[in-house]
Design an enzyme around this catalytic site. Sequence first.
Site, short mmCIF file in Angstrom:
data_model
loop_
_atom_site.label_atom_id
_atom_site.label_comp_id
_atom_site.label_asym_id
_atom_site.label_seq_id
_atom_site.Cartn_x
_atom_site.Cartn_y
_atom_site.Cartn_z
NE ARG A 111 -10.99 -9.40 -2.34
CZ ARG A 111 -11.36 -8.38 -3.11
NH1 ARG A 111 -11.72 -8.60 -4.36
NH2 ARG A 111 -11.39 -7.15 -2.64
CE LYS A 127 -3.72 -2.01 2.82
NZ LYS A 127 -4.86 -1.76 1.93
#
Length: 474
Positions: free
Chosen positions: A326, A252
């Site tokens: 996920r 990130k």
Amino acid sequence: MPSLKIDVRTSPLGSPDFITYFVKGDTLPAGVPLSEFDGSLCSTLLLRDKTGRTLVVGLGDKDKIEPDTLRRATGAAIKHLLKIGGTEAALDLTHYADHVAPAVEGAILASYKFQGFGKDPKKGRAALAKLQLLVTEHEVTNARVQARDAEIIATVTNAIRDIGNLPGNMLNPPILAEKAEELAKGRDLTVKVWNERHLERDGFGGILAVGKGSAHPPRLIVLEYLGGAKKDKPIALVGKAVTFDTGGISIKPGAQMDEMKWDKMGGLAVIGILLAAADLKLPINLIGLIPSAENMPGPDAYRPGDIITTRDGKTIEVLNTDAEGRVILADAIAHARLTYKPSAIIEYSTLTGAVVMALGFRRAGLFTSEEKLRDALVAAGKVTGELVWPMPIDEEYKEGTQSEVASVKQIGGREGSACISASFVKTWAEDVPFVHLDIAGTAWTTKPPAHLEGGATGFGVRLTLQALRAGLPV
């Protein structure tokens, strides 16, 4: 911090600070000019006389008063009181007996403040020690029930907020598992923890893949609450608990990466729901599954292009290691389906930035094709102030998960990405009724409403408990 004592009464005892509610447009207290106080929602006015202090708090327009109005107004009043050193308060609820629960929630949620580290606690604000609730005589019994339940739920919410605010160097997956075990002690809960050896043995490839880049190994935490009949199928609650998320190899940007300590709030919501369900002795069966990992770019980290085999044999083509939530959820949802045969699966995760772009910070995205479950959670959100907004999860979004080399690919395109992500995690629920709650915009706040502080919010605990207590249609 002293424990809070709540007393439901018909008249105040002793000399607490008195808090009374004021509707916009009513006659102002004697001697108060309109320029000082107009009764707008959460506005406050402190009055002093020989008998003590009265804090008047505004409820806004009379025809717009709802449960969350009392929650926020009470929160604003308690914050004001604590800032000036008050520790005991009496709430005049004689005209709002139907809203005792949200008023108590507002008081307890507003009294929480994360202590931080290296600070002198004596320099912090006072702690709320006693709360008197004033109602009419024929409302005392019902008010006591409302207050008791609200105290349980709000206290548990504050407990998980405290854990949620811990930084990554103080909370990793093994520590989270230990905290879950500690919190379960003395409650009618069973806790099971899978370490890395157990995860390998049972085929939890998703959790293992995400956790490989960290020096702190992943965990799967399962809490079981069996308050219903043995024949009743449980409801499975699954929560993402990434204790810190750097993005892994797909790292990130540095700006605001510190906020990724809150990427565990879905899992903490599930822990909170199970704790409160046990304390409330709800007559239902619940299973909480919390997959937990730290997503780091270490030498063993999983990579874009990897193929992962999950708990039920489905495979995932990894395209971006920052879409790690996920991947661990896939394992936990599959385990819930295969092991517990639940009547429904509700999943909580800080999953996508896309849902924040769509809904902002006030509502969570609610993705389900089950209309009754959708309507029940929307209704519960209106009561609790934890608002949700229905989003599509139709078959068309499966196209975004199609892979040429695996069962599914991990991410789709930018367009409709929150819906594609929801469709991805639904894959592991198969034919079990499924709800995905994307709480990325609501799990923490930097601009808190009147009844909260900045940081972890505990979103999902009160919402789900309201829905369960109202009789979730499963």
